[in-house]
Design a protein around this motif. Structure first.
Motif, PDB file in Angstrom:
ATOM      1  N   ASN A   1      23.711   7.784   8.725  1.00 26.39           N
ATOM      2  CA  ASN A   1      25.077   8.050   9.166  1.00 26.39           C
ATOM      3  C   ASN A   1      25.552   9.317   8.463  1.00 26.39           C
ATOM      4  OD1 ASN A   1      25.261   5.838  10.856  1.00 26.39           O
ATOM      5  ND2 ASN A   1      26.050   4.502   9.249  1.00 26.39           N
TER       6      ASN A   1
ATOM      7  N   ASN B   1      28.220  11.077   8.363  1.00 25.67           N
ATOM      8  CA  ASN B   1      29.544  11.202   7.756  1.00 25.67           C
ATOM      9  C   ASN B   1      29.798  10.141   6.697  1.00 25.67           C
ATOM     10  OD1 ASN B   1      29.677   9.119   9.529  1.00 25.67           O
ATOM     11  ND2 ASN B   1      31.507   9.807  10.616  1.00 25.67           N
ATOM     12  N   GLN B   2      28.729   9.547   6.170  1.00 29.86           N
ATOM     13  CA  GLN B   2      28.856   8.547   5.112  1.00 29.86           C
ATOM     14  C   GLN B   2      28.383   9.088   3.772  1.00 29.86           C
ATOM     15  OE1 GLN B   2      30.411   5.541   5.829  1.00 29.86           O
ATOM     16  NE2 GLN B   2      30.738   6.643   7.752  1.00 29.86           N
TER      17      GLN B   2
ATOM     18  N   GLU C   1      20.852  11.743  12.901  1.00 31.94           N
ATOM     19  CA  GLU C   1      21.538  10.539  13.357  1.00 31.94           C
ATOM     20  C   GLU C   1      21.282  10.422  14.853  1.00 31.94           C
ATOM     21  OE1 GLU C   1      26.118   8.684  13.396  1.00 31.94           O
ATOM     22  OE2 GLU C   1      25.604  10.433  12.187  1.00 31.94           O
TER      23      GLU C   1
ATOM     24  N   TRP D   1      22.090   8.017  18.707  1.00 30.40           N
ATOM     25  CA  TRP D   1      22.709   6.958  19.501  1.00 30.40           C
ATOM     26  C   TRP D   1      21.741   6.644  20.622  1.00 30.40           C
ATOM     27  CZ3 TRP D   1      24.231   5.724  24.392  1.00 30.40           C
ATOM     28  CH2 TRP D   1      25.193   4.714  24.531  1.00 30.40           C
TER      29      TRP D   1
ATOM     30  N   ASN E   1      24.036   2.075  16.651  1.00 29.77           N
ATOM     31  CA  ASN E   1      24.563   3.303  17.233  1.00 29.77           C
ATOM     32  C   ASN E   1      25.820   3.740  16.501  1.00 29.77           C
ATOM     33  OD1 ASN E   1      22.590   3.182  19.224  1.00 29.77           O
ATOM     34  ND2 ASN E   1      23.834   1.869  20.532  1.00 29.77           N
ATOM     35  N   SER E   2      25.873   5.020  16.142  1.00 29.82           N
ATOM     36  CA  SER E   2      27.018   5.468  15.363  1.00 29.82           C
ATOM     37  C   SER E   2      27.426   6.910  15.648  1.00 29.82           C
ATOM     38  CB  SER E   2      26.714   5.328  13.867  1.00 29.82           C
ATOM     39  OG  SER E   2      25.561   6.074  13.523  1.00 29.82           O
ATOM     40  N   ALA E   3      26.756   7.617  16.561  1.00 30.62           N
ATOM     41  CA  ALA E   3      27.019   9.045  16.711  1.00 30.62           C
ATOM     42  C   ALA E   3      28.438   9.341  17.172  1.00 30.62           C
ATOM     43  CB  ALA E   3      26.013   9.674  17.674  1.00 30.62           C
TER      44      ALA E   3
ATOM     45  N   ASP F   1      31.125   8.230  16.042  1.00 31.66           N
ATOM     46  CA  ASP F   1      32.096   8.289  14.945  1.00 31.66           C
ATOM     47  C   ASP F   1      32.092   9.653  14.263  1.00 31.66           C
ATOM     48  OD1 ASP F   1      29.862   8.356  13.338  1.00 31.66           O
ATOM     49  OD2 ASP F   1      30.189   6.409  12.406  1.00 31.66           O
TER      50      ASP F   1
END
Length: 334
Positions: free
Chosen positions: A218, A220-221, A232, A234, A257-259, A261
């Motif tokens: 992720n 942005n983490q 990253e 999705w 899936n996290s793209a 965010d």
């Protein structure tokens, strides 16, 4: 009469104050490192699908121990340094052909992908890809490009900043923004975001494997450190369904899936000895900078937009009439 004149003057002054306050309000929220200085249109990419255009870089851009003087910009949301790799193109479906992201080097063609998916500039006259090579960093912007969606108004605006010292920034200023539409349900393809020298070995076996694949993160983490490949993704339809060699059932491990965010974030890649240090900043984070970037000294000069110029003119006119009104009131009181 005096009361009426005083009331009118109070109204004018109140409107003037509100307009002035509106003018000095901060601009609409954007990623903290976003720049509107897009530069020139890449005309070979206008009205195109699955197309690339070569650009010359104004300085040797360092990546993973090599320097690059040119790159290809693709409609599908990536640039490739030094050449187009083994497949001679920047495809839209890296999420299911991960070997074309991780193992496409010929011999050294890194991929830098702020948002790889199936984008085009065919149906929308305002969908444009720009390149500004007049400064450090150089700026590449995908402005309101169209995604292959059931909703043709789902547009994406994002950009890359490339610094002379090897730093990379991804900015997201409205990803697949279609009001009232469920983007995740409608997206026909997955997304891959990240950077890689594309030099990982691909074993064309059954199932195809990519040794040394670090797996997705992720972005942005952070902050965190990574190797020279960090990405990253999705996956279409469901989490963890990304594959290799064109098969989504050749499942690659990874997080959910996290793209999506990433919207309104700036992602900063600062080169280190083994790869990159990753930091990120969200809209409104005025203190965020990318690595060694030094904030400009002195006051920041903001050039007003056309709408803001209109408010300035309106303020001047209202102020003029307010002064005349106040003078008339003073004369009547005398």
């Amino acid at each position: 009469m005096k009361t009426l004149n005083t009331l009118i003057s109070t109204i004018i002054l109140s409107v003037l104050l509100l307009v002035s306050i509106g003018f000095f309000q901060p601009a609409q929220a954007q990623p903290p490192l976003w720049t509107d200085n897009f530069g020139d249109e890449l005309t070979d990419l206008t009205g195109k699908d699955d197309e690339e255009q070569m650009i010359n870089l104004p300085f040797p851009f360092p990546f993973n121990g090599s320097n690059f003087n040119m790159a290809y910009v693709g409609t599908n949301g990536c640039i490739q340094l030094g050449g187009l790799g083994l497949d001679n193109g920047i495809d839209f479906d890296l999420w299911i052909y991960m070997e074309e992201f991780l193992s496409d080097s010929d011999p050294d063609n890194p991929l830098v992908c702020p948002l790889n998916s199936d984008f085009f500039t065919v149906d929308k006259a305002f969908s444009t890809i720009y390149y500004n090579d007049s400064q450090n960093p150089v700026i590449i912007t995908w402005d309101r490009v169209v995604a292959i969606l059931s909703d043709p108004d789902a547009l994406a605006t994002f950009q890359i900043l490339l610094y002379e010292d090897g730093r990379i920034v991804f900015n997201y200023n409205g990803i697949l923004d279609a009001p009232g539409d469920n983007i995740i349900d409608d997206l026909d393809n997955g997304i891959v975001v990240g950077v890689t020298p594309s030099d990982l070995q691909f074993l064309d076996s059954d199932p195809g494997t990519i040794p040394s694949d670090p797996g997705p993160v992720n972005l942005n983490q952070g902050p965190f450190t990574s190797g020279s490949t960090v990405y990253e993704r999705w996956c279409f339809d469901e989490a963890n369904s990304c594959g290799v060699d064109g098969f989504s059932n050749r499942v690659l491990p990874g997080p959910i899936n996290s793209a999506f965010d990433l919207d309104f974030w700036s992602i900063c890649y600062v080169p280190n000895e083994g790869g990159f240090s990753i930091t990120s900043g969200f809209e409104g984070n005025t203190e965020f900078s990318c690595g060694v970037v030094t904030p400009p000294s002195g006051p920041v000069v903001v050039i007003p937009t056309m709408g803001q110029w209109g408010m300035v003119i309106a303020s001047v006119i209202l102020g003029f009439f307010a002064i005349i009104r106040l003078r008339r009131i003073k004369d009547l009181e005398l």
